[in-house]
Design a protein around this motif. Structure first.
Motif, PDB file in Angstrom:
ATOM      1  N   ASP A 169     -37.855   0.160  32.838  1.00 12.06           N
ATOM      2  CA  ASP A 169     -36.743  -0.597  32.263  1.00 12.06           C
ATOM      3  C   ASP A 169     -35.492  -0.238  33.055  1.00 12.06           C
ATOM      4  O   ASP A 169     -34.935   0.848  32.919  1.00 12.06           O
ATOM      5  N   GLN A 170     -35.010  -1.168  33.869  1.00  7.60           N
ATOM      6  CA  GLN A 170     -33.899  -0.896  34.768  1.00  7.60           C
ATOM      7  C   GLN A 170     -32.565  -1.359  34.216  1.00  7.60           C
ATOM      8  O   GLN A 170     -31.560  -1.348  34.921  1.00  7.60           O
ATOM      9  N   GLY A 171     -32.561  -1.725  32.950  1.00  8.71           N
ATOM     10  CA  GLY A 171     -31.318  -2.110  32.303  1.00  8.71           C
ATOM     11  C   GLY A 171     -30.970  -3.564  32.523  1.00  8.71           C
ATOM     12  O   GLY A 171     -31.426  -4.204  33.479  1.00  8.71           O
ATOM     13  N   GLY A 172     -30.142  -4.095  31.618  1.00  5.34           N
ATOM     14  CA  GLY A 172     -29.710  -5.480  31.730  1.00  5.34           C
ATOM     15  C   GLY A 172     -30.844  -6.481  31.589  1.00  5.34           C
ATOM     16  O   GLY A 172     -30.758  -7.598  32.100  1.00  5.34           O
ATOM     17  N   GLY A 173     -31.910  -6.071  30.938  1.00  2.00           N
ATOM     18  CA  GLY A 173     -33.053  -6.958  30.757  1.00  2.00           C
ATOM     19  C   GLY A 173     -33.953  -7.059  31.967  1.00  2.00           C
ATOM     20  O   GLY A 173     -34.871  -7.875  32.000  1.00  2.00           O
ATOM     21  N   SER A 174     -33.710  -6.195  32.964  1.00  2.00           N
ATOM     22  CA  SER A 174     -34.510  -6.221  34.190  1.00  2.00           C
ATOM     23  C   SER A 174     -35.609  -5.170  34.126  1.00  2.00           C
ATOM     24  O   SER A 174     -35.340  -4.011  33.790  1.00  2.00           O
ATOM     25  N   GLU A 223     -40.297   6.507  30.662  1.00  2.00           N
ATOM     26  CA  GLU A 223     -39.133   7.124  31.309  1.00  2.00           C
ATOM     27  C   GLU A 223     -38.932   8.551  30.823  1.00  2.00           C
ATOM     28  O   GLU A 223     -38.614   9.462  31.599  1.00  2.00           O
ATOM     29  N   ARG A 224     -39.124   8.779  29.525  1.00  2.00           N
ATOM     30  CA  ARG A 224     -39.001  10.139  28.989  1.00  2.00           C
ATOM     31  C   ARG A 224     -40.060  11.060  29.577  1.00  2.00           C
ATOM     32  O   ARG A 224     -39.794  12.244  29.825  1.00  2.00           O
ATOM     33  N   ALA A 225     -41.261  10.523  29.765  1.00  2.00           N
ATOM     34  CA  ALA A 225     -42.326  11.342  30.341  1.00  2.00           C
ATOM     35  C   ALA A 225     -41.956  11.808  31.743  1.00  2.00           C
ATOM     36  O   ALA A 225     -42.287  12.931  32.143  1.00  2.00           O
ATOM     37  N   TYR A 226     -41.271  10.968  32.484  1.00  2.00           N
ATOM     38  CA  TYR A 226     -40.823  11.349  33.830  1.00  2.00           C
ATOM     39  C   TYR A 226     -39.711  12.394  33.780  1.00  2.00           C
ATOM     40  O   TYR A 226     -39.695  13.334  34.575  1.00  2.00           O
ATOM     41  N   ASP A 227     -38.791  12.226  32.834  1.00  2.00           N
ATOM     42  CA  ASP A 227     -37.571  13.042  32.827  1.00  2.00           C
ATOM     43  C   ASP A 227     -37.636  14.272  31.924  1.00  2.00           C
ATOM     44  O   ASP A 227     -37.038  15.304  32.219  1.00  2.00           O
ATOM     45  N   ASN A 228     -38.311  14.155  30.772  1.00  2.00           N
ATOM     46  CA  ASN A 228     -38.258  15.238  29.776  1.00  2.00           C
ATOM     47  C   ASN A 228     -39.560  15.241  28.978  1.00  2.00           C
ATOM     48  O   ASN A 228     -39.621  14.745  27.848  1.00  2.00           O
TER      49      ASN A 228
END
Length: 238
Positions: free
Chosen positions: A54-59, A177-182
């Protein structure tokens, strides 16, 4: 003739409902274990150079094969969770009715709380455990509440209020994304949910056994207490 004062209540059969609930709890625990394994794989692989899904802005960028697999594992896990909820509630209704028959007293919580107690904010922090505890108190008066009840509820609350936040809306891409970061909070929540499933199995078995001990082999014989004596000429003359 049977004395009305000594007539024992008829209980609903609970063995089948208990077996289904145990199987569904085991399936849900396995599904959440698979989620944890996939999250570890994501963390070990690392986030792609293109960034989070999820890259933000619906992208949204195209998913990697590993991320796509996690979406599938999550979908299967959600299905297992729904199945677990349905079978658990079916079992809870049965033992709740039996507890009412055994005690002769209405349940502490009305029937609507069997459903609302899980989804109503604040109330869902204590009512489901209260319903289960009330079932045990009426089924086995004077006996200590099984430890599995408190383990089940404590782990369930921890797992649902932290990590992936089952009680809140979190997209699968955000979990990736959480799995990648934390990773650590996700694994802690997964472990708690799996532990709650294991404790739930022990709890279902304990409460079902308590009622079967008072109502016969399957909790549905219509008799509470020891089996009747043998039928014979002497018994017929009594």
């Amino acid at each position: 003739m049977t004395d009305e004062s000594t007539r024992t209540p008829a209980l609903r059969p609970t063995r089948g409902a208990a077996l289904c609930a145990v199987a569904a709890l085991a399936l849900a625990g396995a599904a959440w274990t698979a989620r944890a394994v996939w999250q570890i794989r994501l963390a070990a692989t690392g986030m792609p150079d293109s960034g989070p899904p999820d890259q933000g802005g619906g992208s949204h960028r195209p998913l990697t094969s590993l991320e796509d697999g996690y979406h599938l594992v999550t979908t299967v896990g959600d299905g297992a969770t729904v199945l677990c909820a349905l079978t658990f509630l079916s079992w809870l209704w049965a033992v709740r009715d039996n507890a009412h028959a055994l005690s002769g007293e209405p349940p502490r919580h009305s029937w609507v709380w069997v459903y609302l107690g899980w989804v109503l904010p604040v109330a869902n922090l204590w009512i489901p455990r209260g319903i289960v505890a009330d079932v045990h108190r009426r089924s086995a008066p004077g006996e200590r509440l099984p430890r599995s009840v408190n383990w089940w509820w404590g782990l369930w609350l921890f797992g649902t209020l932290t990590g992936t936040g089952l009680m809140y809306t979190v997209s699968t891409d955000k979990v990736v994304e959480r799995a990648y970061d934390n990773l650590a909070p996700l694994l802690a929540a997964d472990a708690a949910v799996v532990g709650a499933a294991v404790a739930g199995v022990l709890m279902v078995r304990a409460l079902t056994a308590a009622q079967r001990g008072r109502g016969g082999h399957d909790g549905g014989t219509g008799r509470v207490g020891p089996p009747a004596g043998p039928v014979g000429p002497q018994a017929a003359r009594r």
